[in-house]
Write a protein that holds these residues in place. Structure first.
Motif, PDB file in Angstrom:
ATOM      1  N   LYS A 171      25.285 -41.090 -15.672  1.00 18.43           N
ATOM      2  CA  LYS A 171      26.129 -39.887 -15.643  1.00 18.43           C
ATOM      3  C   LYS A 171      26.004 -39.103 -16.940  1.00 18.43           C
ATOM      4  O   LYS A 171      26.067 -37.872 -16.944  1.00 18.43           O
ATOM      5  CB  LYS A 171      27.598 -40.294 -15.436  1.00 18.43           C
ATOM      6  CG  LYS A 171      27.873 -40.935 -14.091  1.00 18.43           C
ATOM      7  CD  LYS A 171      29.316 -41.415 -13.984  1.00 18.43           C
ATOM      8  CE  LYS A 171      29.551 -42.128 -12.654  1.00 18.43           C
ATOM      9  NZ  LYS A 171      30.934 -42.642 -12.545  1.00 18.43           N
ATOM     10  N   GLU A 172      25.823 -39.826 -18.037  1.00 20.25           N
ATOM     11  CA  GLU A 172      25.749 -39.173 -19.351  1.00 20.25           C
ATOM     12  C   GLU A 172      24.536 -38.247 -19.480  1.00 20.25           C
ATOM     13  O   GLU A 172      24.523 -37.357 -20.324  1.00 20.25           O
ATOM     14  CB  GLU A 172      25.690 -40.213 -20.469  1.00 20.25           C
ATOM     15  CG  GLU A 172      27.013 -40.931 -20.733  1.00 20.25           C
ATOM     16  CD  GLU A 172      27.405 -41.880 -19.625  1.00 20.25           C
ATOM     17  OE1 GLU A 172      28.618 -42.060 -19.388  1.00 20.25           O
ATOM     18  OE2 GLU A 172      26.494 -42.466 -18.961  1.00 20.25           O
ATOM     19  N   ARG A 173      23.515 -38.455 -18.667  1.00 22.08           N
ATOM     20  CA  ARG A 173      22.329 -37.603 -18.740  1.00 22.08           C
ATOM     21  C   ARG A 173      22.662 -36.171 -18.337  1.00 22.08           C
ATOM     22  O   ARG A 173      21.985 -35.237 -18.738  1.00 22.08           O
ATOM     23  CB  ARG A 173      21.224 -38.155 -17.833  1.00 22.08           C
ATOM     24  CG  ARG A 173      20.717 -39.538 -18.222  1.00 22.08           C
ATOM     25  CD  ARG A 173      19.789 -39.527 -19.408  1.00 22.08           C
ATOM     26  NE  ARG A 173      18.619 -38.692 -19.205  1.00 22.08           N
ATOM     27  CZ  ARG A 173      17.512 -39.069 -18.561  1.00 22.08           C
ATOM     28  NH1 ARG A 173      17.436 -40.277 -18.005  1.00 22.08           N
ATOM     29  NH2 ARG A 173      16.498 -38.251 -18.453  1.00 22.08           N
ATOM     30  N   GLY A 174      23.697 -36.000 -17.527  1.00 24.49           N
ATOM     31  CA  GLY A 174      24.213 -34.661 -17.223  1.00 24.49           C
ATOM     32  C   GLY A 174      23.384 -33.830 -16.248  1.00 24.49           C
ATOM     33  O   GLY A 174      23.413 -32.595 -16.311  1.00 24.49           O
ATOM     34  N   PHE A 175      22.660 -34.480 -15.320  1.00 22.08           N
ATOM     35  CA  PHE A 175      21.899 -33.688 -14.333  1.00 22.08           C
ATOM     36  C   PHE A 175      22.856 -33.176 -13.258  1.00 22.08           C
ATOM     37  O   PHE A 175      23.763 -33.898 -12.823  1.00 22.08           O
ATOM     38  CB  PHE A 175      20.804 -34.537 -13.683  1.00 22.08           C
ATOM     39  CG  PHE A 175      19.645 -34.793 -14.606  1.00 22.08           C
ATOM     40  CD1 PHE A 175      19.496 -36.041 -15.219  1.00 22.08           C
ATOM     41  CD2 PHE A 175      18.702 -33.803 -14.876  1.00 22.08           C
ATOM     42  CE1 PHE A 175      18.433 -36.282 -16.074  1.00 22.08           C
ATOM     43  CE2 PHE A 175      17.642 -34.045 -15.723  1.00 22.08           C
ATOM     44  CZ  PHE A 175      17.510 -35.274 -16.330  1.00 22.08           C
ATOM     45  N   SER A 176      22.655 -31.933 -12.826  1.00 22.93           N
ATOM     46  CA  SER A 176      23.592 -31.352 -11.862  1.00 22.93           C
ATOM     47  C   SER A 176      22.944 -30.235 -11.051  1.00 22.93           C
ATOM     48  O   SER A 176      21.873 -29.721 -11.413  1.00 22.93           O
ATOM     49  CB  SER A 176      24.803 -30.774 -12.602  1.00 22.93           C
ATOM     50  OG  SER A 176      24.397 -29.701 -13.442  1.00 22.93           O
ATOM     51  N   PHE A 177      23.636 -29.880  -9.969  1.00 22.72           N
ATOM     52  CA  PHE A 177      23.396 -28.627  -9.259  1.00 22.72           C
ATOM     53  C   PHE A 177      24.379 -27.629  -9.865  1.00 22.72           C
ATOM     54  O   PHE A 177      25.515 -27.976 -10.178  1.00 22.72           O
ATOM     55  CB  PHE A 177      23.732 -28.750  -7.765  1.00 22.72           C
ATOM     56  CG  PHE A 177      22.863 -29.689  -6.998  1.00 22.72           C
ATOM     57  CD1 PHE A 177      23.256 -31.012  -6.803  1.00 22.72           C
ATOM     58  CD2 PHE A 177      21.662 -29.273  -6.460  1.00 22.72           C
ATOM     59  CE1 PHE A 177      22.464 -31.891  -6.092  1.00 22.72           C
ATOM     60  CE2 PHE A 177      20.857 -30.142  -5.736  1.00 22.72           C
ATOM     61  CZ  PHE A 177      21.252 -31.455  -5.564  1.00 22.72           C
ATOM     62  N   HIS A 178      23.963 -26.378 -10.013  1.00 21.45           N
ATOM     63  CA  HIS A 178      24.928 -25.368 -10.462  1.00 21.45           C
ATOM     64  C   HIS A 178      24.373 -23.968 -10.229  1.00 21.45           C
ATOM     65  O   HIS A 178      23.162 -23.773 -10.060  1.00 21.45           O
ATOM     66  CB  HIS A 178      25.292 -25.552 -11.940  1.00 21.45           C
ATOM     67  CG  HIS A 178      24.139 -25.481 -12.892  1.00 21.45           C
ATOM     68  ND1 HIS A 178      23.509 -24.306 -13.229  1.00 21.45           N
ATOM     69  CD2 HIS A 178      23.512 -26.467 -13.596  1.00 21.45           C
ATOM     70  CE1 HIS A 178      22.540 -24.570 -14.076  1.00 21.45           C
ATOM     71  NE2 HIS A 178      22.511 -25.864 -14.324  1.00 21.45           N
ATOM     72  N   GLY A 179      25.282 -23.010 -10.256  1.00 21.43           N
ATOM     73  CA  GLY A 179      24.870 -21.613 -10.178  1.00 21.43           C
ATOM     74  C   GLY A 179      24.215 -21.190 -11.486  1.00 21.43           C
ATOM     75  O   GLY A 179      24.536 -21.719 -12.556  1.00 21.43           O
ATOM     76  N   ALA A 180      23.286 -20.253 -11.404  1.00 20.35           N
ATOM     77  CA  ALA A 180      22.601 -19.753 -12.601  1.00 20.35           C
ATOM     78  C   ALA A 180      22.681 -18.238 -12.612  1.00 20.35           C
ATOM     79  O   ALA A 180      22.079 -17.576 -11.758  1.00 20.35           O
ATOM     80  CB  ALA A 180      21.139 -20.207 -12.610  1.00 20.35           C
ATOM     81  N   TYR A 181      23.449 -17.692 -13.574  1.00 17.56           N
ATOM     82  CA  TYR A 181      23.641 -16.224 -13.614  1.00 17.56           C
ATOM     83  C   TYR A 181      22.684 -15.547 -14.594  1.00 17.56           C
ATOM     84  O   TYR A 181      22.659 -14.328 -14.683  1.00 17.56           O
ATOM     85  CB  TYR A 181      25.091 -15.890 -14.003  1.00 17.56           C
ATOM     86  CG  TYR A 181      25.556 -16.478 -15.327  1.00 17.56           C
ATOM     87  CD1 TYR A 181      26.332 -17.627 -15.372  1.00 17.56           C
ATOM     88  CD2 TYR A 181      25.215 -15.866 -16.538  1.00 17.56           C
ATOM     89  CE1 TYR A 181      26.762 -18.165 -16.574  1.00 17.56           C
ATOM     90  CE2 TYR A 181      25.635 -16.393 -17.744  1.00 17.56           C
ATOM     91  CZ  TYR A 181      26.414 -17.549 -17.759  1.00 17.56           C
ATOM     92  OH  TYR A 181      26.836 -18.076 -18.948  1.00 17.56           O
ATOM     93  N   TRP A 182      21.862 -16.312 -15.316  1.00 16.56           N
ATOM     94  CA  TRP A 182      21.033 -15.751 -16.377  1.00 16.56           C
ATOM     95  C   TRP A 182      19.609 -15.436 -15.928  1.00 16.56           C
ATOM     96  O   TRP A 182      18.897 -14.711 -16.610  1.00 16.56           O
ATOM     97  CB  TRP A 182      20.979 -16.703 -17.588  1.00 16.56           C
ATOM     98  CG  TRP A 182      20.681 -18.125 -17.206  1.00 16.56           C
ATOM     99  CD1 TRP A 182      19.456 -18.732 -17.172  1.00 16.56           C
ATOM    100  CD2 TRP A 182      21.621 -19.119 -16.790  1.00 16.56           C
ATOM    101  NE1 TRP A 182      19.578 -20.026 -16.749  1.00 16.56           N
ATOM    102  CE2 TRP A 182      20.906 -20.304 -16.522  1.00 16.56           C
ATOM    103  CE3 TRP A 182      23.017 -19.140 -16.623  1.00 16.56           C
ATOM    104  CZ2 TRP A 182      21.524 -21.477 -16.092  1.00 16.56           C
ATOM    105  CZ3 TRP A 182      23.629 -20.297 -16.202  1.00 16.56           C
ATOM    106  CH2 TRP A 182      22.881 -21.452 -15.942  1.00 16.56           C
ATOM    107  N   HIS A 183      19.200 -15.959 -14.791  1.00 13.00           N
ATOM    108  CA  HIS A 183      17.871 -15.591 -14.295  1.00 13.00           C
ATOM    109  C   HIS A 183      17.963 -15.441 -12.774  1.00 13.00           C
ATOM    110  O   HIS A 183      18.968 -15.828 -12.158  1.00 13.00           O
ATOM    111  CB  HIS A 183      16.813 -16.633 -14.682  1.00 13.00           C
ATOM    112  CG  HIS A 183      16.859 -17.894 -13.855  1.00 13.00           C
ATOM    113  ND1 HIS A 183      16.292 -17.999 -12.596  1.00 13.00           N
ATOM    114  CD2 HIS A 183      17.384 -19.105 -14.122  1.00 13.00           C
ATOM    115  CE1 HIS A 183      16.481 -19.225 -12.123  1.00 13.00           C
ATOM    116  NE2 HIS A 183      17.143 -19.911 -13.016  1.00 13.00           N
TER     117      HIS A 183
END
Lengths: 209, 185
Positions: free
Chosen positions: B109-121
């Protein structure tokens, strides 16, 4: 006695005349029934209405929508109209209207919208050949007085040694990502940023294919 | 900041978030939820049973490989700040929306991989991230509202009773009709 007889015969004669006249009229009308003309209302042949197709493409944040309406203007010509909603005017005025001859078509790429919704790009395609145009969402002109930038043409002016293979999307609010091929068409070339606000090109050390 | 450019993060007001967001798969027969990511085509598929209810382009790791394998979503955050990288690849991005962290026994969990929205590209369909799976914000929101554990607050954790949705990240996917795809790690 002579008058009474006469009166009697006159009555009979009148009846006979009435009967014969009535019969004559009956048969006369029946004979002419088949030639009575009837007025039938004429329905005009409906004029074919050109079908308008519509495709909508939302911005990545869902706040704006790019709408493309297509209409066949003749057997081998298609007219494309583009709107952005929500629009300041009602009814919405098209930002862009373009008519293309087949086999050229206009498409809205998946990554058409800039991340801040200020620009969008479209592509004219003919098979594998693609020409990319970028526009301001506001419909206003760029600083050079143009309503659209032909990215292929502007890139080739600045980097004639490379062939623009594809514009894939936006690295940042004003930076389009361009992938290229070298003069040798089998070799991938470098990727570039094209800054739509400055018409400038930056070569990248990373390839974004 | 991303790739040396200043970006403007979206304003997120948690008090304005509604609880009645339309959820993917509402009209689809119930079935196990499963997210597949094909790194070769940069495509995400969300399945409910054997039915595809979402099919969209993503951006996986460019400067940091997105791990392959089977994972579970362990937490969901309505938004968070993400920063890291170095030099020209440094990034500092506040209000990253609709974040779903995943893990397995090899990727903690500490590695911090995730799905997420990306507003910068907006270059989905091509690798662009530092390892996470970037999505359009509208797609990330739909997936966030659909995936387990069911969203409770701005932060939701999976539990033993309410485990997170299964995620399979594959080098390549082979789609099959009326069946789950075959995943090549």
């Amino acid at each position: 006695m002579f008058r009474a007889t006469h009166k009697k015969y006159i009555g009979i004669y009148i009846c006979i005349i009435l009967l014969v006249g009535g019969a004559f009229l009956y048969f006369f009308n029946k004979k002419n029934e088949s030639v009575v003309s009837v007025r039938i209302p004429v329905r005009p042949t409906p004029t074919p209405i050109a079908q308008i197709n519509e495709k909508s493409w939302p911005s990545p944040d869902g706040k704006k929508t790019l709408v493309m309406k297509t209409k066949k203007s003749s057997p081998n010509m298609m007219t494309y109209s583009f709107f952005v909603t929500p629009s300041a005017s009602a009814p919405a005025k098209p930002l862009l209207v373009k008519t293309l001859q087949t086999p050229f078509i206009m498409t809205i790429p998946f990554n058409a919208w800039s991340p801040d919704n200020q620009y969008f790009f479209l592509q004219e395609q003919n098979g594998t050949e693609k020409i990319t145009f970028v526009y301001k969402t506001s419909g206003q002109m760029f600083s050079d007085g143009q309503y659209a930038h032909n990215v292929n043409m502007l890139f080739t002016e600045k980097e004639p040694k490379f062939f623009l293979e594809d514009v894939t999307g936006w690295a940042a609010p004003t930076l389009l990502i361009i992938n290229t091929k070298t003069v040798d068409p089998d070799k991938s070339g470098p990727s570039f940023w094209f800054d739509v606000s400055k018409n400038s090109v930056t070569r990248l050390s990373t390839n974004f294919e | 900041m991303f790739q040396g450019h200043t970006v403007v993060p979206p304003i997120i007001n948690l008090a304005m978030d509604t609880q009645d967001s339309k959820v993917l798969g509402e009209t689809v027969p119930a079935g196990d939820k499963h997210i597949f990511v094909d790194l070769n085509t940069q495509t995400l598929y969300a399945f409910q049973g054997n039915t595809v209810i979402m099919n969209t382009l993503i951006s996986s790791g460019k400067w940091g490989r997105t791990p392959t394998g089977d994972f579970r979503i362990w937490s969901k955050l309505r938004s968070t700040r993400m920063s890291g990288g170095s030099g020209n690849d440094a990034y500092d991005l506040p209000n990253v929306p609709f974040v779903m962290f995943f893990y397995n026994e090899k990727v903690s969990k500490e590695r911090g991989f995730s799905f997420h929205g990306a507003y910068w590209h907006n270059n989905f369909g091509h690798a662009m991230s530092h390892g996470c799976v970037n999505m359009r914000t509208i797609d990330a929101e739909e997936l966030f509202n659909w995936a387990d554990p069911p969203t409770k607050n701005s932060t939701t954790y999976a539990t033993a009773e309410n485990s997170g949705t299964l995620v399979s990240i594959c080098s390549q996917l082979y789609m099959q009709p009326e069946s789950l795809p075959t995943c090549i790690e």
